[in-house]
Design a protein around this motif. Structure first.
Motif, PDB file in Angstrom:
ATOM      1  N   GLN A  17     -28.097  -0.969  70.397  1.00  0.00           N
ATOM      2  CA  GLN A  17     -28.211   0.205  69.279  1.00  0.00           C
ATOM      3  C   GLN A  17     -29.525   0.143  68.721  1.00  0.00           C
ATOM      4  OE1 GLN A  17     -25.791  -2.004  66.327  1.00  0.00           O
ATOM      5  NE2 GLN A  17     -23.872  -1.488  67.233  1.00  0.00           N
ATOM      6  N   THR A  35     -24.602   0.707  72.765  1.00  0.00           N
ATOM      7  CA  THR A  35     -24.425   1.985  72.040  1.00  0.00           C
ATOM      8  C   THR A  35     -23.644   2.841  73.151  1.00  0.00           C
ATOM      9  OG1 THR A  35     -25.458   3.733  70.713  1.00  0.00           O
ATOM     10  CG2 THR A  35     -26.627   2.852  72.682  1.00  0.00           C
ATOM     11  N   ASP A  36     -22.731   3.990  72.607  1.00  0.00           N
ATOM     12  CA  ASP A  36     -22.221   4.820  73.320  1.00  0.00           C
ATOM     13  C   ASP A  36     -21.606   4.351  74.641  1.00  0.00           C
ATOM     14  OD1 ASP A  36     -23.083   7.001  71.624  1.00  0.00           O
ATOM     15  OD2 ASP A  36     -24.858   7.248  72.423  1.00  0.00           O
TER      16      ASP A  36
END
Length: 108
Positions: A27, A7-8
Motif C-alpha cells: 500500500q 494493493t490491488d
C-alpha cells in the motif's frame, strides 16, 4: 511469501512466481514495507537477486532495500544494510545485491 500489505492485484505471492509481469506492491505511504520468505529450514544464502517488472508496469524510481534474516521469524538482524538503488537498468534483468555474509537462518 508474506508481506506488510498489498494493493490491488499485487499480492506477496507474485514476488516469487517467476513471472516478470506480476509483482508485489504494498500500500502507498504505508512504511515500513516488507516482504518475507520463509526458507523452512536453516539455509546458507550466498546471493540474492532482485528482478524488476517491465518498464511498462513499473517506472523508474529509487528503492531503499535492506536485507534481514531471522532464525525464529520474529527477531531479525541486518544482513545487508539499507541502500538506495535506482531502478534504471533494464527491467526483468537480474540485479545481484551486495553479497551477504555467510549466514544460516530460516527466514530472510
Amino acid at each position: 511469501m508474506t508481506a506488510s500489505s498489498f494493493t490491488d492485484v499485487y499480492p506477496s505471492g507474485n514476488a516469487n512466481d517467476g513471472n516478470a509481469n506480476t509483482y508485489w506492491e504494498s500500500q502507498n505511504n504505508a512504511f515500513p514495507q516488507w516482504l518475507q520468505s520463509d526458507l523452512g529450514t536453516s539455509t546458507s544464502v550466498g546471493r540474492i537477486v532482485l528482478k524488476l517488472p517491465p518498464a511498462s508496469a513499473w517506472g523508474t524510481r529509487t528503492q531503499t532495500i535492506t536485507v534481514t534474516s531471522s532464525t525464529d521469524g520474529s527477531n531479525f538482524g541486518t544482513v545487508v544494510g539499507s541502500a538506495g538503488t535506482p531502478s534504471t537498468r533494464q527491467p526483468a534483468t537480474p540485479r545481484p545485491s551486495p553479497s551477504p555474509p555467510e549466514r544460516s537462518d530460516t527466514c530472510a
